[in-house]
Design a protein around this motif. Structure first.
Motif, PDB file in Angstrom:
ATOM      1  N   CYS A  80      61.510 -46.272  40.382  1.00  0.00           N
ATOM      2  CA  CYS A  80      61.763 -47.690  40.114  1.00  0.00           C
ATOM      3  C   CYS A  80      60.597 -48.377  39.400  1.00  0.00           C
ATOM      4  O   CYS A  80      60.597 -49.599  39.240  1.00  0.00           O
ATOM      5  N   GLU A 112      67.667 -49.018  43.860  1.00  0.00           N
ATOM      6  CA  GLU A 112      67.134 -49.697  42.678  1.00  0.00           C
ATOM      7  C   GLU A 112      66.038 -50.657  43.135  1.00  0.00           C
ATOM      8  O   GLU A 112      65.957 -50.995  44.313  1.00  0.00           O
ATOM      9  N   LEU A 151      62.474 -51.688  47.366  1.00  0.00           N
ATOM     10  CA  LEU A 151      63.642 -50.949  46.894  1.00  0.00           C
ATOM     11  C   LEU A 151      64.880 -51.438  47.630  1.00  0.00           C
ATOM     12  O   LEU A 151      64.859 -51.606  48.851  1.00  0.00           O
TER      13      LEU A 151
END
Length: 239
Positions: free
Chosen positions: A136, A102, A19
């Motif tokens: 995600c 993200e 991430l």
């Protein structure tokens, strides 16, 4: 000479490898701490240098518990942080990382090409790791193999969470390759006896971070997830 054990398992740090959240943490910590620097009668260049120094100090400590990071920068920069200020900063950092993170670009495709059993070994809390991976689309890759520094005796840079991941597999740590993006994490994986790759793709200064990760003990560094499967393949066939 003893033959090198083959690589059979993969252990990934979460923030900064799976991430893209450490760059968010760095930005938020710098934003929150910069106004707390003791006021000195300095010119604009000196103030910019102090800001850059704070940024560098935070970046070098990413991967630590936020509490420990704040302890160290508090001493280094004489902030005199109160308990209330600490808690507020921790809340803002956790919320920002949770809401804004993200997937690291290309990580899902890279993982699909790597045929090794895999685990996560992170200093973050398990609930935060799981929530981020779910959001995600990466949770299925690591379900049942999530190891948190909050659940072992000592967090990174101690090796405990990486050792826990190897024990979860039931394998010698020497058969694992760890991927981490922080000095703290690389030191932990090296101490655990794993092969270590350093990832710099979300670092503010990739070249400088690559040098620091190598100094911390990473065997190789890379800054693009497109290179990840090939590096793993090379390690698997290395004897």
């Amino acid at each position: 000479m003893m033959q090198r054990q083959p690589i059979t398992h993969l252990v990934c740090d979460c923030d900064g490898v799976l991430l893209d959240s450490e760059s968010i943490a760095l930005r938020i910590l710098h934003r929150e701490l910069l106004p707390l620097l003791p006021t000195l009668a300095q010119g604009e260049e000196e103030e910019q240098a102090r800001s850059a120094g704070l940024h560098h100090a935070i970046a070098n400590r990413l991967g630590m518990y936020t509490d420990l990071l704040l302890d160290e920068v508090d001493v280094e920069f004489a902030f005199g942080l109160t308990a209330q200020q600490r808690e507020q900063i921790k809340v803002v950092v956790a919320q920002g990382c949770g809401d804004l993170a993200e997937p690291v670009p290309g990580v899902a495709q890279a993982l699909d090409m790597i045929r090794l059993p895999r685990a996560v070994a992170s200093n973050s809390e398990s609930a935060r790791i799981e929530a981020g991976l779910r959001r995600c689309g990466l949770y299925a890759q690591f379900e049942g193999r999530i190891f948190s520094g909050h659940e072992v005796a000592r967090p990174k840079p101690a090796p405990d969470v990486y050792l826990a991941a190897a024990a979860g597999f039931g394998v010698d740590p020497a058969r694992c390759v760890a991927v981490d993006d922080s000095i703290t994490g690389v030191r932990a994986a090296v101490a655990a006896g794993m092969h270590v790759l350093g990832f710099t793709g979300v670092a503010h200064d990739r070249k400088a971070m690559a040098q620091q990760l190598m100094q911390a003990g990473a065997a190789r560094t890379f800054d693009d997830m497109k290179l990840f499967p090939q590096l793993i393949s090379e390690l698997i066939w290395l004897r």
